[in-house]
Design a protein around this motif. Structure first.
Motif, PDB file in Angstrom:
ATOM      1  N   LEU A 229       0.865  -1.168   0.000  1.00  0.00           N
ATOM      2  CA  LEU A 229       0.000   0.000   0.000  1.00  0.00           C
ATOM      3  C   LEU A 229       0.905   1.222   0.000  1.00  0.00           C
ATOM      4  CD1 LEU A 229      -2.656   1.579   0.321  1.00  0.00           C
ATOM      5  CD2 LEU A 229      -2.467   1.210   2.784  1.00  0.00           C
ATOM      6  N   ALA A 230       0.914   1.929  -1.122  1.00  0.00           N
ATOM      7  CA  ALA A 230       1.705   3.153  -1.251  1.00  0.00           C
ATOM      8  C   ALA A 230       0.760   4.339  -1.112  1.00  0.00           C
ATOM      9  CB  ALA A 230       2.419   3.190  -2.593  1.00  0.00           C
ATOM     10  N   LEU A 231       1.010   5.169  -0.115  1.00  0.00           N
ATOM     11  CA  LEU A 231       0.203   6.361   0.126  1.00  0.00           C
ATOM     12  C   LEU A 231       0.986   7.580  -0.290  1.00  0.00           C
ATOM     13  CD1 LEU A 231      -1.137   5.340   3.633  1.00  0.00           C
ATOM     14  CD2 LEU A 231      -2.476   5.493   1.532  1.00  0.00           C
ATOM     15  N   ALA A 232       0.342   8.451  -1.058  1.00  0.00           N
ATOM     16  CA  ALA A 232       1.010   9.656  -1.532  1.00  0.00           C
ATOM     17  C   ALA A 232       0.110  10.867  -1.337  1.00  0.00           C
ATOM     18  CB  ALA A 232       1.361   9.510  -3.014  1.00  0.00           C
ATOM     19  N   PRO A 233       0.627  11.893  -0.667  1.00  0.00           N
ATOM     20  CA  PRO A 233      -0.140  13.134  -0.535  1.00  0.00           C
ATOM     21  C   PRO A 233      -0.304  13.805  -1.898  1.00  0.00           C
ATOM     22  CG  PRO A 233       1.756  13.110   0.952  1.00  0.00           C
ATOM     23  CD  PRO A 233       1.907  11.956   0.017  1.00  0.00           C
ATOM     24  N   ARG A 234      -1.435  14.452  -2.092  1.00  0.00           N
ATOM     25  CA  ARG A 234      -1.672  15.212  -3.322  1.00  0.00           C
ATOM     26  C   ARG A 234      -1.710  16.689  -2.958  1.00  0.00           C
ATOM     27  NH1 ARG A 234      -6.173  11.378  -6.179  1.00  0.00           N
ATOM     28  NH2 ARG A 234      -7.445  13.210  -5.857  1.00  0.00           N
ATOM     29  N   PRO A 235      -1.476  17.559  -3.943  1.00  0.00           N
ATOM     30  CA  PRO A 235      -1.405  19.001  -3.659  1.00  0.00           C
ATOM     31  C   PRO A 235      -2.634  19.580  -2.964  1.00  0.00           C
ATOM     32  CG  PRO A 235      -0.626  18.558  -5.879  1.00  0.00           C
ATOM     33  CD  PRO A 235      -1.177  17.261  -5.344  1.00  0.00           C
ATOM     34  N   ASP A 236      -3.807  18.987  -3.182  1.00  0.00           N
ATOM     35  CA  ASP A 236      -5.028  19.525  -2.575  1.00  0.00           C
ATOM     36  C   ASP A 236      -5.253  19.050  -1.142  1.00  0.00           C
ATOM     37  OD1 ASP A 236      -5.792  16.884  -2.875  1.00  0.00           O
ATOM     38  OD2 ASP A 236      -7.505  17.309  -4.174  1.00  0.00           O
ATOM     39  N   GLY A 237      -4.287  18.286  -0.575  1.00  0.00           N
ATOM     40  CA  GLY A 237      -4.408  17.814   0.794  1.00  0.00           C
ATOM     41  C   GLY A 237      -4.996  16.419   0.902  1.00  0.00           C
ATOM     42  N   SER A 238      -5.520  15.903  -0.202  1.00  0.00           N
ATOM     43  CA  SER A 238      -6.021  14.533  -0.195  1.00  0.00           C
ATOM     44  C   SER A 238      -4.844  13.583  -0.394  1.00  0.00           C
ATOM     45  CB  SER A 238      -7.067  14.343  -1.304  1.00  0.00           C
ATOM     46  OG  SER A 238      -6.457  14.444  -2.573  1.00  0.00           O
ATOM     47  N   ARG A 239      -5.131  12.309  -0.486  1.00  0.00           N
ATOM     48  CA  ARG A 239      -4.092  11.309  -0.692  1.00  0.00           C
ATOM     49  C   ARG A 239      -4.515  10.371  -1.814  1.00  0.00           C
ATOM     50  NH1 ARG A 239      -2.893  13.430   3.504  1.00  0.00           N
ATOM     51  NH2 ARG A 239      -1.447  13.161   5.145  1.00  0.00           N
ATOM     52  N   GLU A 240      -3.526   9.666  -2.304  1.00  0.00           N
ATOM     53  CA  GLU A 240      -3.776   8.646  -3.310  1.00  0.00           C
ATOM     54  C   GLU A 240      -3.217   7.337  -2.772  1.00  0.00           C
ATOM     55  OE1 GLU A 240      -3.256   9.292  -7.770  1.00  0.00           O
ATOM     56  OE2 GLU A 240      -1.349   8.400  -7.137  1.00  0.00           O
ATOM     57  N   ALA A 241      -3.960   6.266  -2.911  1.00  0.00           N
ATOM     58  CA  ALA A 241      -3.505   4.947  -2.477  1.00  0.00           C
ATOM     59  C   ALA A 241      -3.285   4.079  -3.704  1.00  0.00           C
ATOM     60  CB  ALA A 241      -4.540   4.305  -1.565  1.00  0.00           C
ATOM     61  N   ARG A 242      -2.088   3.524  -3.810  1.00  0.00           N
ATOM     62  CA  ARG A 242      -1.788   2.562  -4.864  1.00  0.00           C
ATOM     63  C   ARG A 242      -1.582   1.221  -4.169  1.00  0.00           C
ATOM     64  NH1 ARG A 242      -0.219   2.993  -9.986  1.00  0.00           N
ATOM     65  NH2 ARG A 242       0.258   5.198  -9.717  1.00  0.00           N
ATOM     66  N   LEU A 243      -2.473   0.294  -4.434  1.00  0.00           N
ATOM     67  CA  LEU A 243      -2.395  -1.035  -3.847  1.00  0.00           C
ATOM     68  C   LEU A 243      -1.870  -1.991  -4.906  1.00  0.00           C
ATOM     69  CD1 LEU A 243      -5.366   0.334  -2.803  1.00  0.00           C
ATOM     70  CD2 LEU A 243      -5.001  -1.518  -1.215  1.00  0.00           C
ATOM     71  N   THR A 244      -0.815  -2.717  -4.567  1.00  0.00           N
ATOM     72  CA  THR A 244      -0.216  -3.666  -5.495  1.00  0.00           C
ATOM     73  C   THR A 244      -0.225  -5.045  -4.867  1.00  0.00           C
ATOM     74  OG1 THR A 244       1.228  -1.907  -6.337  1.00  0.00           O
ATOM     75  CG2 THR A 244       1.823  -4.187  -6.893  1.00  0.00           C
ATOM     76  N   ALA A 245      -0.931  -5.950  -5.498  1.00  0.00           N
ATOM     77  CA  ALA A 245      -1.008  -7.333  -5.027  1.00  0.00           C
ATOM     78  C   ALA A 245       0.127  -8.137  -5.649  1.00  0.00           C
ATOM     79  CB  ALA A 245      -2.348  -7.941  -5.420  1.00  0.00           C
ATOM     80  N   SER A 246       0.802  -8.928  -4.819  1.00  0.00           N
ATOM     81  CA  SER A 246       1.915  -9.750  -5.291  1.00  0.00           C
ATOM     82  C   SER A 246       1.660 -11.241  -5.092  1.00  0.00           C
ATOM     83  CB  SER A 246       3.206  -9.359  -4.568  1.00  0.00           C
ATOM     84  OG  SER A 246       3.500  -8.003  -4.806  1.00  0.00           O
ATOM     85  N   THR A 247       0.518 -11.593  -4.535  1.00  0.00           N
ATOM     86  CA  THR A 247       0.162 -12.992  -4.329  1.00  0.00           C
ATOM     87  C   THR A 247      -1.281 -13.192  -4.783  1.00  0.00           C
ATOM     88  OG1 THR A 247      -0.637 -12.625  -2.074  1.00  0.00           O
ATOM     89  CG2 THR A 247       1.708 -13.214  -2.323  1.00  0.00           C
ATOM     90  N   PRO A 248      -1.653 -14.429  -5.072  1.00  0.00           N
ATOM     91  CA  PRO A 248      -3.035 -14.675  -5.494  1.00  0.00           C
ATOM     92  C   PRO A 248      -4.068 -14.214  -4.467  1.00  0.00           C
ATOM     93  CG  PRO A 248      -1.677 -16.577  -6.029  1.00  0.00           C
ATOM     94  CD  PRO A 248      -0.825 -15.648  -5.205  1.00  0.00           C
ATOM     95  N   ARG A 249      -3.806 -14.423  -3.179  1.00  0.00           N
ATOM     96  CA  ARG A 249      -4.808 -14.025  -2.187  1.00  0.00           C
ATOM     97  C   ARG A 249      -4.962 -12.511  -2.118  1.00  0.00           C
ATOM     98  NH1 ARG A 249      -2.099 -15.980   3.500  1.00  0.00           N
ATOM     99  NH2 ARG A 249      -0.192 -14.776   3.386  1.00  0.00           N
ATOM    100  N   ALA A 250      -3.882 -11.769  -2.306  1.00  0.00           N
ATOM    101  CA  ALA A 250      -3.985 -10.306  -2.313  1.00  0.00           C
ATOM    102  C   ALA A 250      -4.671  -9.827  -3.590  1.00  0.00           C
ATOM    103  CB  ALA A 250      -2.606  -9.678  -2.171  1.00  0.00           C
ATOM    104  N   SER A 251      -4.394 -10.480  -4.705  1.00  0.00           N
ATOM    105  CA  SER A 251      -5.049 -10.125  -5.958  1.00  0.00           C
ATOM    106  C   SER A 251      -6.557 -10.345  -5.860  1.00  0.00           C
ATOM    107  CB  SER A 251      -4.454 -10.951  -7.104  1.00  0.00           C
ATOM    108  OG  SER A 251      -5.000 -10.543  -8.331  1.00  0.00           O
ATOM    109  N   GLU A 252      -6.946 -11.441  -5.229  1.00  0.00           N
ATOM    110  CA  GLU A 252      -8.367 -11.723  -5.022  1.00  0.00           C
ATOM    111  C   GLU A 252      -8.999 -10.640  -4.145  1.00  0.00           C
ATOM    112  OE1 GLU A 252     -10.658 -15.031  -2.482  1.00  0.00           O
ATOM    113  OE2 GLU A 252      -9.402 -15.849  -4.090  1.00  0.00           O
TER     114      GLU A 252
END
Length: 159
Positions: free
Chosen positions: A127-150
């Motif tokens: 789970l990569a969290l990144a602040p955005r200029p407007d004060g909100s955040r963006e979450a990038r979720l990357t699954a590396s196993t079948p159970r996380a992908s599911e």
């Protein structure tokens, strides 16, 4: 079900971060490793706190920055919250005996995993969290196993 599936989600505020944690919590099972990445103040500890609350933890939740690990037992899970921010070298991971927590019997939530690389076990989910200029955040979720992908398949917004 493909591995390395990614999901990008906007997080308007802390409530949206908590909602994401609540949606991910049911996926957790012994052996899960989640890497939490992002700059200071991105919301990593906030996410962990919300996940613990979603699992039923009612006590205090503190950052393990100085203690390196905070253990919790909640909803039948042993959950370990790590913070490797203060590591000067990756070898401190072994020196502190932290490898023993990654034996497949608990859920490991790891802040600053890159500080212990290459010794930290590979994550099921990043789970990569990144602040955005407007004060909100963006979450990038990357699954590396079948159970996380599911799990990400269940989280993806319906089209």
């Amino acid at each position: 079900m493909s591995l390395h599936r990614e999901l990008l989600l906007p997080l308007a505020d802390e409530a949206a971060t908590a909602a994401l944690a609540q949606r991910l919590a049911p996926c957790l099972a012994p052996g899960w490793v989640i890497h939490l990445v992002g700059p200071l103040g991105a919301g990593k500890t906030t996410f962990v706190r919300a996940m613990l609350r979603a699992l039923g933890h009612t006590g205090p939740v503190k950052s393990p920055t100085y203690g390196l690990v905070e253990p919790y037992t909640v909803s039948g899970l042993n959950l370990y919250h790590f913070d490797f921010y203060r590591f000067a070298t990756p070898e401190e991971f072994f020196g502190a005996g932290l490898d023993e927590y990654f034996d497949g019997t608990g859920v490991c939530l790891v802040e600053w995993p890159e500080k212990a690389a290459p010794h930290t076990p590979a994550p099921d989910l990043t789970l990569a969290l990144a602040p955005r200029p407007d004060g909100s955040r963006e979450a990038r979720l990357t699954a590396s196993t079948p159970r996380a992908s599911e799990c990400l398949d269940r989280l993806a917004p319906s089209r």
